[in-house]
Design an enzyme around this catalytic site. Structure first.
Site, PDB file in Angstrom:
ATOM      1  N   ARG B 277       0.860  -1.177   0.000  1.00 28.61           N
ATOM      2  CA  ARG B 277       0.000   0.000   0.000  1.00 28.61           C
ATOM      3  C   ARG B 277       0.901   1.233   0.000  1.00 28.61           C
ATOM      4  NH1 ARG B 277      -2.345   1.075   5.467  1.00 28.61           N
ATOM      5  NH2 ARG B 277      -0.932   2.839   5.411  1.00 28.61           N
ATOM      6  N   HIS B 281      -3.662   4.662   4.421  1.00 25.05           N
ATOM      7  CA  HIS B 281      -4.781   3.714   4.423  1.00 25.05           C
ATOM      8  C   HIS B 281      -5.983   4.323   3.694  1.00 25.05           C
ATOM      9  CE1 HIS B 281      -7.833   0.911   5.655  1.00 25.05           C
ATOM     10  NE2 HIS B 281      -8.502   1.880   6.243  1.00 25.05           N
ATOM     11  N   TYR B 290       3.349   5.436  11.920  1.00 29.68           N
ATOM     12  CA  TYR B 290       3.611   4.024  12.200  1.00 29.68           C
ATOM     13  C   TYR B 290       4.533   3.319  11.214  1.00 29.68           C
ATOM     14  CZ  TYR B 290      -0.361   3.688   8.945  1.00 29.68           C
ATOM     15  OH  TYR B 290      -1.191   3.831   7.870  1.00 29.68           O
TER      16      TYR B 290
HETATM   17  C1  LIG Z   1     -15.237  -5.376  10.954  1.00 28.57           C
HETATM   18  C2  LIG Z   1     -14.385  -4.172  10.755  1.00 28.57           C
HETATM   19  N1  LIG Z   1     -13.505  -3.818  11.708  1.00 28.57           N
HETATM   20  C3  LIG Z   1     -12.742  -2.722  11.566  1.00 28.57           C
HETATM   21  C4  LIG Z   1     -12.848  -1.949  10.444  1.00 28.57           C
HETATM   22  C5  LIG Z   1     -12.000  -0.701  10.302  1.00 28.57           C
HETATM   23  N2  LIG Z   1     -11.006  -0.900   9.241  1.00 28.57           N
HETATM   24  C6  LIG Z   1     -11.228  -0.461   7.994  1.00 28.57           C
HETATM   25  S1  LIG Z   1     -10.037  -0.926   6.959  1.00 28.57           S
HETATM   26  C7  LIG Z   1      -9.163  -1.702   8.181  1.00 28.57           C
HETATM   27  C8  LIG Z   1      -7.879  -2.393   7.854  1.00 28.57           C
HETATM   28  C9  LIG Z   1      -8.060  -3.399   6.772  1.00 28.57           C
HETATM   29  O1  LIG Z   1      -6.844  -3.970   6.455  1.00 28.57           O
HETATM   30  P1  LIG Z   1      -6.690  -5.024   5.295  1.00 28.57           P
HETATM   31  O2  LIG Z   1      -7.701  -6.091   5.458  1.00 28.57           O
HETATM   32  O3  LIG Z   1      -5.288  -5.414   5.242  1.00 28.57           O
HETATM   33  O4  LIG Z   1      -7.109  -4.212   3.976  1.00 28.57           O
HETATM   34  P2  LIG Z   1      -6.406  -2.905   3.364  1.00 28.57           P
HETATM   35  O5  LIG Z   1      -7.096  -1.732   3.980  1.00 28.57           O
HETATM   36  O6  LIG Z   1      -4.974  -2.963   3.654  1.00 28.57           O
HETATM   37  O7  LIG Z   1      -6.718  -2.952   1.906  1.00 28.57           O
HETATM   38  C10 LIG Z   1      -9.825  -1.574   9.387  1.00 28.57           C
HETATM   39  C11 LIG Z   1      -9.347  -2.085  10.669  1.00 28.57           C
HETATM   40  C12 LIG Z   1     -13.781  -2.350   9.467  1.00 28.57           C
HETATM   41  N3  LIG Z   1     -13.957  -1.643   8.343  1.00 28.57           N
HETATM   42  N4  LIG Z   1     -14.531  -3.451   9.637  1.00 28.57           N
END
Ligand SMILES: Cc1ncc(C[n+]2csc(CCOP(=O)(O)OP(=O)(O)O)c2C)c(N)n1
Ligand SMILES: [Mg+2]
Lengths: 324, 384
Positions: B277, B281, B290
């Site tokens: 990425r 985020h 971080y």
């Molecule tokens: C059930 C849930 N918990 C927390 C969140 C908050 N949240 C949004 S994106 C994220 C991280 C996701 O990481 P990853 O699965 O690696 O996907 P990326 O964003 O890196 O594409 C979090 C914790 C959420 N959207 N849904």
């Protein structure tokens, strides 16, 4: 704690004090370590208390909740952060079927001193699942204590009281007020489940909690210009509810309007209206009215203002109450 | 006073791990399927042969460039206040275009909130994706029009939907397949692990496509797993592959293989696209809190677009005219997106009550009527 603190900072301080006071207190959640949480409520705490006490958890809410229960069984006092309201549902089973019932099932042999912090409600222009008001689900579940502060002082002291409680506490943080500042007093002036009359009045009682307290205070200030004196009660605790304070107020004013962001249908207002009607029937000049969200999914942010109760909708209800 | 735990200090010496466990455990070196090196060198892999025409390569290059352009435009629009939020795919173009182009028309994609490149390959109008980030809807496109499901924000939930959809394909006796997109962070969710179980026991034609972009907001992949993610599959009883997620050819070849494997009744496959990425985020995030700039810098050298361009130039598969034309098209796309977003009307608030149910519901109807009357009272000037 002199000076003005934001609600966010007041919460951060409360967590710090709780970590200092009790070595069994641990924080768990997603991104609460280096990042300090997406709202920075845990800012700096991992640096000062270490990764074993301020724990960045895997991305799994049911996991967070379930392991918090296990830690509690082992004598710890977990404080869990759910990143946003809409993401507590994966943990719902652990909260409702396990956390809430454990003490009763064990006939009091085990305690569940778990605090679940959840930023909740809308008004920040977020995408879906980031603006939910789900307090009624939790308040509907016996075994959980449910509280929500509306200002920095209460945020600080109520969180410390919640963490000290030996029962599970759902601690709902009004996210759109995180940056509102206020004085934080040197001591807690109320018990965790007491309501607070935040503005005295004589003509009607506005009952609100969390993000809606500010709206009601603004409404009361506006009504004053029209010669109406509205009392505003900040409920603070949704389970148990401080009916003593409410009853006293409503008997004095003869009218009550309950205001919350959550849909009106089967919301907190329904229970408050029913019980206040029973307790104050002969003092009421009008039915207890409710102002809240609609029976619909929380809408896209460009129209959320139409969904959220505002000064006008509160005063509209006050007009109706006074017209009886 | 700060009280730090002593738990770390009390770690005991571990008993030896039997060799039989080591082979599939944490120690074996993960293999990365690669067909195009970061230097733009075309290499072969025995299990994933791929023949491509110059035209196909040019077409993939065009996809990558346009997808990146769209994404950059959206980031800019967020900064200008036109969008409330944007989740950038910067750095993940190859993973998305490679897997997206591996799909057949009848296949179905279940995205997270970051799959703009997959949407592009499914021919979804980019403007459709922006509605929810602008705050005028929650998605709103017809998922069945392009076989591209709505974006799912609740982490991991869509992997179960994808699996159920794939179970339906099997019941229908069809030979379509499904891709469930998710992230490294999502791999920890119960839903994702349940999806693995269901897909495995029902032999569902679903490909689990995990973009391991190394981060789940501020949490590195090490917070989620102790073994390479693709190895999780073996515990559920299906194959897992790690592919260079910045290599569009490898992503294409491996996903094509996986989809065919699944659609031929062999059950699910887990693909871990190893990528990065490059941005925050979302536009609300501040990654300087971080992660180190050096890490991001190092990944720049593995850029997915640059390596394909190098190949095209080196092998003389595209001329200057082609690159100029793609750039011009990219400009036009940017313009169209910009203008499209700016002219997106704010919805009427009564949209709150639309589509809550497919059939009339007394309470919703009543509240809609109340709302309309209340709103009209302002226009008539009778309210405060
Ligand atoms: C059930 C849930 N918990 C927390 C969140 C908050 N949240 C949004 S994106 C994220 C991280 C996701 O990481 P990853 O699965 O690696 O996907 P990326 O964003 O890196 O594409 C979090 C914790 C959420 N959207 N849904
Ligand atoms: Mg990730």
């Amino acid at each position: 704690m002199a000076g003005q603190l934001s609600i966010a900072k007041a919460l951060n301080d409360a967590l710090r004090k709780s970590l200092e006071k009790d070595p069994k207190t641990v924080l768990m959640g997603e991104d609460i370590g280096k990042l300090g949480g997406v709202f920075r409520i845990t800012d700096g705490l991992q640096k000062d208390f270490g990764e074993d006490r301020v724990i960045d958890s895997p991305l799994a809410e049911s996991g967070i909740m379930g392991t918090a229960i296990g830690l509690a069984l082992r004598g710890y006092r977990p404080v869990v952060e759910i990143q946003f309201d809409g993401f507590v549902y994966p943990a719902f089973d652990q909260i409702v079927s396990q956390l809430a019932k454990m003490h009763a099932r064990a006939l009091g042999h085990v305690k569940m001193p778990v605090t679940v912090r959840i930023p909740y409600a809308g008004g920040i222009g977020a995408v879906e699942h980031h603006s939910e008001s789900h307090e009624a689900y939790f308040a509907h579940t016996a075994g959980l204590r449910v509280v929500t502060p509306s200002n920095a002082h209460d945020a600080h002291w109520m969180l410390r009281q919640a963490i000290e409680s030996d029962d599970p506490v759902i601690f709902l943080e009004p996210k759109r007020r995180y940056w509102d500042k206020g004085e934080v007093g040197a001591t807690a002036d109320l018990a965790l489940h007491d309501a607070r009359i935040v503005r005295p009045g004589t003509d009607a009682t506005l009952i609100a909690y969390g993000p809606m307290v500010k709206v009601c205070l603004e409404a009361a200030a506006a009504a004053e210009e029209d010669g109406r004196r509205l009392e505003v009660v900040d409920l603070r605790s949704l389970s148990p509810v401080d009916f003593t304070t409410l009853e006293e107020s409503v008997k004095r004013t003869g009218r009550a309007v309950v205001v919350h962001e959550a849909p009106v249908f089967l919301g907190m207002g329904a229970e408050l209206a029913a019980r206040l009607t029973e307790r104050c029937f002969y003092h009421l000049e009008a039915p207890v009215l409710r102002v809240g969200g609609y029976y619909a999914p929380y809408p896209p942010s460009r129209v959320e203002e139409a969904f959220l109760p505002d000064l006008d909708r509160v005063l509209d209800a006050v007009d109706r109450a006074l017209a009886y | 006073m700060t009280v730090k735990s002593t738990a770390r200090a009390r770690k005991k010496a571990a008993p030896a791990v039997p060799d039989t466990l080591r082979a599939t455990g944490t120690d074996a070196q993960p293999e990365l399927v690669q067909l195009l090196t970061p230097e733009g060198e075309r290499v072969e892999h025995p299990d994933y042969p791929l023949t491509t025409t110059p035209e196909e390569l040019r077409s993939l290059y065009r996809d990558l460039v346009l997808v990146r352009r769209f994404d950059g435009e959206a980031t800019a629009l967020q900064r200008q206040g036109e969008l409330g939020l944007w989740a950038s795919l910067l750095g993940q173009e190859a993973a998305q275009v490679g897997s997206g182009r591996a799909m057949r028309t009848g296949d179905y994609a279940f995205p997270t909130y970051r799959e703009h490149g997959v949407a592009w390959c499914r021919d979804v109008d980019p403007l459709n994706l922006l509605g929810m980030f602008r705050g005028v809807n929650h998605g709103g496109w017809d998922p069945n029009e392009k076989n591209f499901h709505l974006y799912t924000i609740v982490i991991g939930a869509q992997t179960l939907h994808a699996t159920g959809y794939a179970m339906g394909i099997t019941k229908d006796g069809a030979d379509d397949a499904v891709i469930a997109y998710f992230g490294d962070g999502a791999s920890s969710q119960g839903d994702v692990n349940e999806a693995f179980t269901f897909a495995s026991v029902y032999n569902a034609p679903v490909v689990f496509f995990c973009q391991n972009n190394q981060w789940a907001i501020s949490e590195p992949t090490t917070t989620q797993t102790k073994i390479p993610l693709y190895r999780r599959a073996s515990g559920f009883g299906f194959p897992g592959v790690r592919v260079d997620g910045n290599d569009v050819l490898a992503c294409l070849a491996v996903t094509r293989w996986a989809l065919d494997h699944a659609r031929s009744g062999n059950g699910p496959v887990l693909i871990e696209a190893f990528t990065y990425r490059m941005g925050a985020h979302t536009t609300s995030d501040d990654p300087t809190r971080y992660r180190l700039a050096e890490e991001t810098e190092a990944w720049k050298a593995k850029d997915p677009i640059l390596r394909l361009r190098t190949l095209l130039e080196k092998e003389g598969l595209a001329d200057e005219e082609f690159f100029t034309a793609v750039d011009a098209e990219s400009e036009q796309l940017g313009l169209r997106v910009r203008e499209g977003v700016r002219s997106m009307p704010d919805p009427d608030p009564t949209l709150i009550f639309d589509h809550v149910y497919s059939e009339p519901h007394a309470l919703v109807d009543e509240e809609r009527a109340e709302y309309v009357e209340y709103a009209a009272s302002f226009e008539a000037g009778e309210n405060h």
